[in-house]
Design a protein around this motif. Structure first.
Motif, PDB file in Angstrom:
ATOM      1  N   THR A  51      31.942 -14.638  12.213  1.00 15.92           N
ATOM      2  CA  THR A  51      32.663 -14.393  10.958  1.00 15.92           C
ATOM      3  C   THR A  51      33.093 -12.947  10.783  1.00 15.92           C
ATOM      4  N   ARG A  52      32.664 -12.069  11.693  1.00 13.43           N
ATOM      5  CA  ARG A  52      32.981 -10.641  11.619  1.00 13.43           C
ATOM      6  C   ARG A  52      32.461  -9.999  10.336  1.00 13.43           C
ATOM      7  N   GLU A  53      31.384 -10.539   9.818  1.00 12.44           N
ATOM      8  CA  GLU A  53      30.768  -9.931   8.647  1.00 12.44           C
ATOM      9  C   GLU A  53      30.000  -8.679   9.062  1.00 12.44           C
ATOM     10  N   GLU A  54      30.022  -7.693   8.187  1.00 10.05           N
ATOM     11  CA  GLU A  54      29.327  -6.442   8.471  1.00 10.05           C
ATOM     12  C   GLU A  54      27.841  -6.567   8.160  1.00 10.05           C
ATOM     13  N   TYR A  55      27.038  -5.895   8.965  1.00 10.74           N
ATOM     14  CA  TYR A  55      25.625  -5.721   8.649  1.00 10.74           C
ATOM     15  C   TYR A  55      25.155  -4.435   9.322  1.00 10.74           C
ATOM     16  N   GLU A  56      24.055  -3.904   8.852  1.00 10.26           N
ATOM     17  CA  GLU A  56      23.541  -2.635   9.351  1.00 10.26           C
ATOM     18  C   GLU A  56      22.350  -2.865  10.277  1.00 10.26           C
ATOM     19  N   ARG A  57      22.304  -2.093  11.363  1.00 12.21           N
ATOM     20  CA  ARG A  57      21.168  -2.130  12.286  1.00 12.21           C
ATOM     21  C   ARG A  57      20.693  -0.712  12.549  1.00 12.21           C
ATOM     22  N   PRO A  58      19.392  -0.513  12.709  1.00 19.09           N
ATOM     23  CA  PRO A  58      18.918   0.805  13.149  1.00 19.09           C
ATOM     24  C   PRO A  58      19.563   1.165  14.487  1.00 19.09           C
ATOM     25  N   ILE A  59      19.930   2.415  14.646  1.00 19.18           N
ATOM     26  CA  ILE A  59      20.727   2.852  15.788  1.00 19.18           C
ATOM     27  C   ILE A  59      20.021   2.675  17.129  1.00 19.18           C
ATOM     28  N   LEU A  60      18.691   2.710  17.149  1.00 12.30           N
ATOM     29  CA  LEU A  60      17.961   2.662  18.419  1.00 12.30           C
ATOM     30  C   LEU A  60      18.273   1.401  19.218  1.00 12.30           C
ATOM     31  N   GLY A  61      18.322   0.253  18.542  1.00 12.21           N
ATOM     32  CA  GLY A  61      18.561  -1.008  19.246  1.00 12.21           C
ATOM     33  C   GLY A  61      19.879  -1.036  20.000  1.00 12.21           C
ATOM     34  N   PRO A  62      21.009  -0.821  19.314  1.00 10.56           N
ATOM     35  CA  PRO A  62      22.297  -0.817  20.019  1.00 10.56           C
ATOM     36  C   PRO A  62      22.379   0.215  21.139  1.00 10.56           C
ATOM     37  N   ILE A  63      21.712   1.349  20.955  1.00  9.96           N
ATOM     38  CA  ILE A  63      21.738   2.384  21.994  1.00  9.96           C
ATOM     39  C   ILE A  63      21.060   1.881  23.265  1.00  9.96           C
ATOM     40  N   LEU A  64      19.903   1.272  23.127  1.00 11.46           N
ATOM     41  CA  LEU A  64      19.199   0.775  24.306  1.00 11.46           C
ATOM     42  C   LEU A  64      19.899  -0.446  24.903  1.00 11.46           C
ATOM     43  N   GLU A  65      20.498  -1.264  24.061  1.00 10.94           N
ATOM     44  CA  GLU A  65      21.258  -2.407  24.579  1.00 10.94           C
ATOM     45  C   GLU A  65      22.445  -1.938  25.416  1.00 10.94           C
ATOM     46  N   SER A  66      22.937  -0.732  25.115  1.00 12.97           N
ATOM     47  CA  SER A  66      24.021  -0.134  25.910  1.00 12.97           C
ATOM     48  C   SER A  66      23.477   0.661  27.092  1.00 12.97           C
ATOM     49  N   GLN A  67      22.154   0.644  27.253  1.00 10.30           N
ATOM     50  CA  GLN A  67      21.459   1.320  28.353  1.00 10.30           C
ATOM     51  C   GLN A  67      21.658   2.833  28.338  1.00 10.30           C
ATOM     52  N   GLU A  68      21.754   3.385  27.143  1.00 11.47           N
ATOM     53  CA  GLU A  68      21.813   4.843  26.990  1.00 11.47           C
ATOM     54  C   GLU A  68      20.372   5.351  26.865  1.00 11.47           C
ATOM     55  N   LEU A  69      19.687   5.423  27.998  1.00  9.60           N
ATOM     56  CA  LEU A  69      18.254   5.712  27.985  1.00  9.60           C
ATOM     57  C   LEU A  69      17.942   7.129  27.523  1.00  9.60           C
ATOM     58  N   GLU A  70      18.765   8.090  27.897  1.00  9.52           N
ATOM     59  CA  GLU A  70      18.486   9.472  27.504  1.00  9.52           C
ATOM     60  C   GLU A  70      18.614   9.638  25.992  1.00  9.52           C
ATOM     61  N   VAL A  71      19.632   9.011  25.416  1.00 11.74           N
ATOM     62  CA  VAL A  71      19.780   9.046  23.958  1.00 11.74           C
ATOM     63  C   VAL A  71      18.625   8.300  23.306  1.00 11.74           C
ATOM     64  N   GLY A  72      18.271   7.150  23.874  1.00 18.89           N
ATOM     65  CA  GLY A  72      17.151   6.391  23.335  1.00 18.89           C
ATOM     66  C   GLY A  72      15.862   7.188  23.339  1.00 18.89           C
ATOM     67  N   ARG A  73      15.612   7.913  24.419  1.00 15.63           N
ATOM     68  CA  ARG A  73      14.403   8.744  24.477  1.00 15.63           C
ATOM     69  C   ARG A  73      14.449   9.838  23.410  1.00 15.63           C
ATOM     70  N   ALA A  74      15.614  10.442  23.226  1.00 16.63           N
ATOM     71  CA  ALA A  74      15.740  11.484  22.200  1.00 16.63           C
ATOM     72  C   ALA A  74      15.413  10.921  20.815  1.00 16.63           C
ATOM     73  N   LEU A  75      15.884   9.720  20.536  1.00 11.42           N
ATOM     74  CA  LEU A  75      15.607   9.094  19.241  1.00 11.42           C
ATOM     75  C   LEU A  75      14.119   8.787  19.086  1.00 11.42           C
ATOM     76  N   LEU A  76      13.526   8.254  20.128  1.00 13.04           N
ATOM     77  CA  LEU A  76      12.107   7.912  20.062  1.00 13.04           C
ATOM     78  C   LEU A  76      11.245   9.166  19.932  1.00 13.04           C
ATOM     79  N   GLU A  77      11.618  10.220  20.624  1.00 11.53           N
ATOM     80  CA  GLU A  77      10.876  11.476  20.501  1.00 11.53           C
ATOM     81  C   GLU A  77      10.984  12.046  19.090  1.00 11.53           C
ATOM     82  N   ALA A  78      12.088  11.708  18.406  1.00 13.35           N
ATOM     83  CA  ALA A  78      12.278  12.153  17.021  1.00 13.35           C
ATOM     84  C   ALA A  78      11.714  11.134  16.029  1.00 13.35           C
TER      85      ALA A  78
END
Length: 227
Positions: A156-183
């Protein structure tokens, strides 16, 4: 107040960074207001353009005018406005981001067009683009690691909000994910990323989440869909 809005005078003359200081001197610190960027005298000055293309020297010169670090302008790829910090963060220009943060740019400001936000916050955009160095700079400037990103349902293309960590790791951006987890981003907020990683044998993501306290779900729960 940032250094860009400060001038040090001696006997009415401005001192440069390399000016020698000798003996007793009559020094005066002058605090300057930001210039009016709508003035025709500055019609060729474009801080957003300098930020977007990573021009550190030009960014420094414009901020020294001193220009408002949060001035809104147009990026090259669209007709909608953006802030200099967004432009630099979206392109991954860490040097420009450092200057803008030094100039006290608002890390949470989002440009509006007819009252509607035109983009994510600079921090979220840097995360989504995988610019780990910029992400770390913004985290150091007190960006919140648990920020959310706007997502859309596939049907339906409805909007919803997700914490940023999930989409980042799903995109396999591990370095960004580590930075978020360290923070101190919440590893539990990446439960969907954990499920996908287990299904696809992406062991690096699983190990990263486990390192920061995430629990691996029981095998019988791994195929359940959790939004």
């Amino acid at each position: 107040m940032s250094r860009f809005r400060q001038r040090l005078l001696c006997n009415g003359q401005m001192l440069n960074d390399d000016s020698p200081l000798q003996g007793s001197m009559d020094l005066h610190l002058v605090l300057l207001p930001v210039i009016d960027m709508t003035d025709l005298a500055f019609r060729d000055v474009d801080l957003v353009d300098a930020a977007e293309f990573g021009n550190v020297e030009e960014t420094e010169e414009i901020l020294q005018l001193p220009a408002d670090p949060d001035v809104v302008g147009l990026m090259s790829w669209g007709e909608h406005p953006a802030t200099p910090l967004y432009a630099a963060a979206a392109r991954g220009h860490a040097g420009v981001v450092r200057l803008l943060l030094e100039a006290r740019a608002d890390i949470d400001r989002v440009a509006l067009h007819q009252g509607t936000p035109q983009h994510e916050k600079p921090f979220v955009e840097a995360c989504l683009a995988g610019h780990a160095e910029v992400v770390r700079l913004l985290l150091k400037a007190r960006a919140a690691a648990n920020q959310t990103v706007t997502c859309y349902t596939s049907d339906t293309r409805e909007e919803y909000e997700r914490p940023i960590l999930g989409p980042i790791l799903e995109s396999q951006e591990l370095e960004v994910g580590r930075a978020l987890l360290e923070a101190r981003a919440d590893p539990a907020s990446a439960h969907v990323a954990m499920r996908f990683a287990l299904q696809e044998n992406q062991s690096e993501i699983v190990r990263l989440l486990q390192e920061f306290g995430a629990e691996v779900p029981e095998p019988r729960l791994r195929r359940r869909y959790v939004r």
